[in-house]
Write a protein that holds these residues in place. Structure first.
Motif, PDB file in Angstrom:
ATOM      1  N   PHE A   1       0.828  -1.198   0.000  1.00 15.85           N
ATOM      2  CA  PHE A   1       0.000   0.000   0.000  1.00 15.85           C
ATOM      3  C   PHE A   1       0.869   1.258   0.000  1.00 15.85           C
ATOM      4  CE2 PHE A   1      -2.784   2.993   2.548  1.00 15.85           C
ATOM      5  CZ  PHE A   1      -3.584   3.333   1.471  1.00 15.85           C
ATOM      6  N   THR A   2       1.874   1.284   0.883  1.00 17.23           N
ATOM      7  CA  THR A   2       2.764   2.443   0.967  1.00 17.23           C
ATOM      8  C   THR A   2       3.568   2.616  -0.317  1.00 17.23           C
ATOM      9  OG1 THR A   2       2.953   2.123   3.362  1.00 17.23           O
ATOM     10  CG2 THR A   2       4.623   3.495   2.303  1.00 17.23           C
ATOM     11  N   LEU A   3       4.072   1.506  -0.867  1.00 19.25           N
ATOM     12  CA  LEU A   3       4.808   1.582  -2.135  1.00 19.25           C
ATOM     13  C   LEU A   3       3.923   2.116  -3.250  1.00 19.25           C
ATOM     14  CD1 LEU A   3       6.820  -1.783  -2.024  1.00 19.25           C
ATOM     15  CD2 LEU A   3       7.753   0.535  -1.810  1.00 19.25           C
ATOM     16  N   GLY A   4       2.641   1.701  -3.249  1.00 20.48           N
ATOM     17  CA  GLY A   4       1.702   2.184  -4.258  1.00 20.48           C
ATOM     18  C   GLY A   4       1.466   3.676  -4.147  1.00 20.48           C
ATOM     19  N   ILE A   5       1.369   4.184  -2.909  1.00 22.89           N
ATOM     20  CA  ILE A   5       1.199   5.623  -2.703  1.00 22.89           C
ATOM     21  C   ILE A   5       2.435   6.377  -3.201  1.00 22.89           C
ATOM     22  CG2 ILE A   5       1.070   7.426  -0.928  1.00 22.89           C
ATOM     23  CD1 ILE A   5      -0.820   5.674   0.633  1.00 22.89           C
ATOM     24  N   ILE A   6       3.626   5.855  -2.864  1.00 27.61           N
ATOM     25  CA  ILE A   6       4.873   6.502  -3.321  1.00 27.61           C
ATOM     26  C   ILE A   6       4.936   6.531  -4.852  1.00 27.61           C
ATOM     27  CG2 ILE A   6       7.390   6.281  -3.362  1.00 27.61           C
ATOM     28  CD1 ILE A   6       7.174   5.064  -0.534  1.00 27.61           C
ATOM     29  N   ALA A   7       4.579   5.386  -5.487  1.00 30.39           N
ATOM     30  CA  ALA A   7       4.587   5.321  -6.952  1.00 30.39           C
ATOM     31  C   ALA A   7       3.569   6.295  -7.549  1.00 30.39           C
ATOM     32  CB  ALA A   7       4.288   3.893  -7.407  1.00 30.39           C
ATOM     33  N   SER A   8       2.382   6.408  -6.922  1.00 30.72           N
ATOM     34  CA  SER A   8       1.349   7.328  -7.415  1.00 30.72           C
ATOM     35  C   SER A   8       1.813   8.772  -7.324  1.00 30.72           C
ATOM     36  CB  SER A   8       0.052   7.142  -6.607  1.00 30.72           C
ATOM     37  OG  SER A   8      -0.420   5.822  -6.693  1.00 30.72           O
ATOM     38  N   ILE A   9       2.487   9.099  -6.219  1.00 26.00           N
ATOM     39  CA  ILE A   9       3.019  10.459  -6.048  1.00 26.00           C
ATOM     40  C   ILE A   9       4.065  10.764  -7.120  1.00 26.00           C
ATOM     41  CG2 ILE A   9       4.431  11.917  -4.539  1.00 26.00           C
ATOM     42  CD1 ILE A   9       3.057  10.530  -2.157  1.00 26.00           C
TER      43      ILE A   9
ATOM     44  N   ILE B   1       5.975  13.305 -12.155  1.00 29.74           N
ATOM     45  CA  ILE B   1       6.780  13.149 -13.377  1.00 29.74           C
ATOM     46  C   ILE B   1       5.906  13.069 -14.636  1.00 29.74           C
ATOM     47  CG2 ILE B   1       8.467  11.678 -14.554  1.00 29.74           C
ATOM     48  CD1 ILE B   1       9.324  10.712 -11.742  1.00 29.74           C
ATOM     49  N   LEU B   2       4.817  12.291 -14.551  1.00 27.47           N
ATOM     50  CA  LEU B   2       3.928  12.096 -15.703  1.00 27.47           C
ATOM     51  C   LEU B   2       2.489  12.461 -15.339  1.00 27.47           C
ATOM     52  CD1 LEU B   2       5.268   8.642 -16.982  1.00 27.47           C
ATOM     53  CD2 LEU B   2       5.659  10.883 -18.042  1.00 27.47           C
ATOM     54  N   PRO B   3       2.223  13.740 -15.099  1.00 27.37           N
ATOM     55  CA  PRO B   3       0.858  14.133 -14.721  1.00 27.37           C
ATOM     56  C   PRO B   3      -0.114  13.991 -15.898  1.00 27.37           C
ATOM     57  CG  PRO B   3       2.198  16.077 -15.089  1.00 27.37           C
ATOM     58  CD  PRO B   3       3.129  14.901 -15.175  1.00 27.37           C
TER      59      PRO B   3
ATOM     60  N   VAL C   1      -4.783   9.624  -5.205  1.00 25.71           N
ATOM     61  CA  VAL C   1      -3.493  10.287  -4.988  1.00 25.71           C
ATOM     62  C   VAL C   1      -2.873  10.715  -6.309  1.00 25.71           C
ATOM     63  CG1 VAL C   1      -1.128   9.944  -4.160  1.00 25.71           C
ATOM     64  CG2 VAL C   1      -3.051   9.113  -2.799  1.00 25.71           C
ATOM     65  N   TYR C   2      -2.916   9.829  -7.314  1.00 21.23           N
ATOM     66  CA  TYR C   2      -2.314  10.168  -8.613  1.00 21.23           C
ATOM     67  C   TYR C   2      -3.015  11.355  -9.270  1.00 21.23           C
ATOM     68  CZ  TYR C   2      -1.110   9.997 -13.539  1.00 21.23           C
ATOM     69  OH  TYR C   2      -0.714  10.347 -14.805  1.00 21.23           O
ATOM     70  N   THR C   3      -4.350  11.337  -9.304  1.00 15.47           N
ATOM     71  CA  THR C   3      -5.076  12.436  -9.944  1.00 15.47           C
ATOM     72  C   THR C   3      -4.860  13.746  -9.196  1.00 15.47           C
ATOM     73  OG1 THR C   3      -7.084  11.798  -8.728  1.00 15.47           O
ATOM     74  CG2 THR C   3      -6.838  10.968 -10.977  1.00 15.47           C
ATOM     75  N   SER C   4      -4.790  13.667  -7.857  1.00 16.00           N
ATOM     76  CA  SER C   4      -4.573  14.879  -7.070  1.00 16.00           C
ATOM     77  C   SER C   4      -3.181  15.460  -7.319  1.00 16.00           C
ATOM     78  CB  SER C   4      -4.750  14.563  -5.580  1.00 16.00           C
ATOM     79  OG  SER C   4      -4.439  15.691  -4.805  1.00 16.00           O
ATOM     80  N   PHE C   5      -2.159  14.610  -7.277  1.00 17.56           N
ATOM     81  CA  PHE C   5      -0.796  15.098  -7.490  1.00 17.56           C
ATOM     82  C   PHE C   5      -0.590  15.546  -8.934  1.00 17.56           C
ATOM     83  CE2 PHE C   5       0.062  13.707  -3.331  1.00 17.56           C
ATOM     84  CZ  PHE C   5       1.306  14.191  -2.947  1.00 17.56           C
ATOM     85  N   SER C   6      -1.273  14.913  -9.869  1.00 19.08           N
ATOM     86  CA  SER C   6      -1.207  15.359 -11.268  1.00 19.08           C
ATOM     87  C   SER C   6      -1.750  16.777 -11.399  1.00 19.08           C
ATOM     88  CB  SER C   6      -2.012  14.418 -12.169  1.00 19.08           C
ATOM     89  OG  SER C   6      -1.387  13.171 -12.293  1.00 19.08           O
ATOM     90  N   GLY C   7      -2.934  16.991 -10.801  1.00 12.73           N
ATOM     91  CA  GLY C   7      -3.521  18.330 -10.853  1.00 12.73           C
ATOM     92  C   GLY C   7      -2.637  19.373 -10.199  1.00 12.73           C
ATOM     93  N   ALA C   8      -2.024  19.003  -9.072  1.00  8.42           N
ATOM     94  CA  ALA C   8      -1.140  19.940  -8.379  1.00  8.42           C
ATOM     95  C   ALA C   8       0.091  20.273  -9.218  1.00  8.42           C
ATOM     96  CB  ALA C   8      -0.709  19.340  -7.033  1.00  8.42           C
TER      97      ALA C   8
END
Length: 320
Positions: free
Chosen positions: A5-13, A18-20, A206-213
């Motif tokens: 789970f933690t690795l998935g969050i890190i990868a999503s961030i 890098i690739l938003p 997490v991915y969509t949020s960090f992409s938008g940011a």
């Protein structure tokens, strides 16, 4: 070694940095994320045993204390600590701490830590489940009250937010309860897939949020000192809440097993519920709210893992 789970969050961030996703791709991800959230709460409705809830309610002293600390004491401490917290993290991230304080307890990790520490596992199952269920009702109300007092208009729970919460959270959950008898055996037989779905939903959010940011240039505006202050503030909040719970349990003469259950279930906040509910309440993902939630999630995992291991060692030593 971090868990999946933690690795998935890190990868999503990292992917979000890098690739938003942008344009039509971002719109597609938003649709997938909303669908995943609806499925998440539908499966919660299928999984949550009515009998387990009823049995857990009978331990009313334990359940009441968990709910009081989760939905009353935690928000109160966060609000009263504003003179200390806001200079540490800044006004925007302090609003994120307020949002964290309004959330229900976690389910999976609360039960897991209770089991490792030798606590009352059946009570933890009921307590964490009841907290998540009541959070569907309490969290939007608390957000409306707390954000209106803080002067933030975005947290007002108007008709649009109520309707969104209804179709994204309440309706799927109710349908899950109605179809529970037919589908629960299948869900129980595929627990690993259901758990993966829970994690995938959070990774998407997490991915969509960090992409938008990233697209909006949020990270260039974030103060590194405030980020360090956020970690310290989350740790301080957790220590205050857990210390208060432990002292209260001692004063009320709870046994160790029940004290462990109350401490883990009453001090933790749910990323799995909090991230999707943010979309329902605010209509969008706000990184100033999501970042404190993710930081608090990691802090609570590390602190609770240490406490669970310590209690386990003590009980093993006593048994030997």
């Amino acid at each position: 070694m971090p868990d999946r789970f933690t690795l998935g969050i890190i990868a999503s961030i990292l992917l979000g940095l890098i690739l938003p996703c942008q344009g039509s791709v971002a719109e597609g991800f938003d649709l997938i994320t909303h669908a995943a959230i609806i499925l998440l709460f539908y499966l919660y409705g299928v999984k949550l045993s009515r009998r387990a809830v009823w049995e857990g309610v009978t331990h009313w002293r334990l359940q009441s204390l968990v709910l009081i600390f989760t939905f009353a004491y935690f928000p109160l401490v966060t609000a009263l600590s504003r003179p200390l917290m806001e200079p540490l993290v800044g006004g925007a991230l302090y609003a994120g701490l307020i949002y964290v304080a309004c959330l229900p307890s976690t389910v999976q990790s609360s039960i897991a830590f209770t089991s490792v520490a030798g606590g009352n596992v059946p009570a933890a199952v009921c307590s964490a489940s009841i907290s998540s269920l009541l959070g569907v009702f309490f969290t939007p109300l608390l957000v409306g009250v707390m954000f209106s007092q803080e002067g933030g208009g975005g947290g007002q729970v108007g008709l649009d937010a109520v309707l969104t919460i209804s179709y994204q959270i309440l309706l799927p959950f109710a349908l899950g309860q109605l179809t529970q008898r037919r589908l629960r055996p299948m869900v129980e037989a595929h627990k690993s897939l259901i758990s993966l779905n829970d994690q995938l939903t959070i990774w998407l959010v997490v991915y969509t949020s960090f992409s938008g940011a990233t697209v909006q240039g949020y990270w260039q505006q974030l103060d590194a000192l405030h980020l360090g202050g956020l970690i310290a503030a989350c740790l301080l909040l957790l220590v205050i809440i857990q210390g208060s719970i432990y002292a209260t349990c001692k004063a009320l003469r709870f046994n160790l097993a029940d004290t462990i259950t109350i401490l883990f279930c009453g001090s933790k906040k749910s990323l799995a519920v909090g991230a999707p509910m943010m979309l329902a309440i605010f209509g969008a993902l706000d990184n100033n709210l999501l970042l404190p939630l993710m930081v608090f999630h990691q802090v609570q995992l590390m602190v609770c893992a240490h406490l669970a291991a310590r209690w386990r060692r003590k009980q093993q030593a006593a048994a030997a």
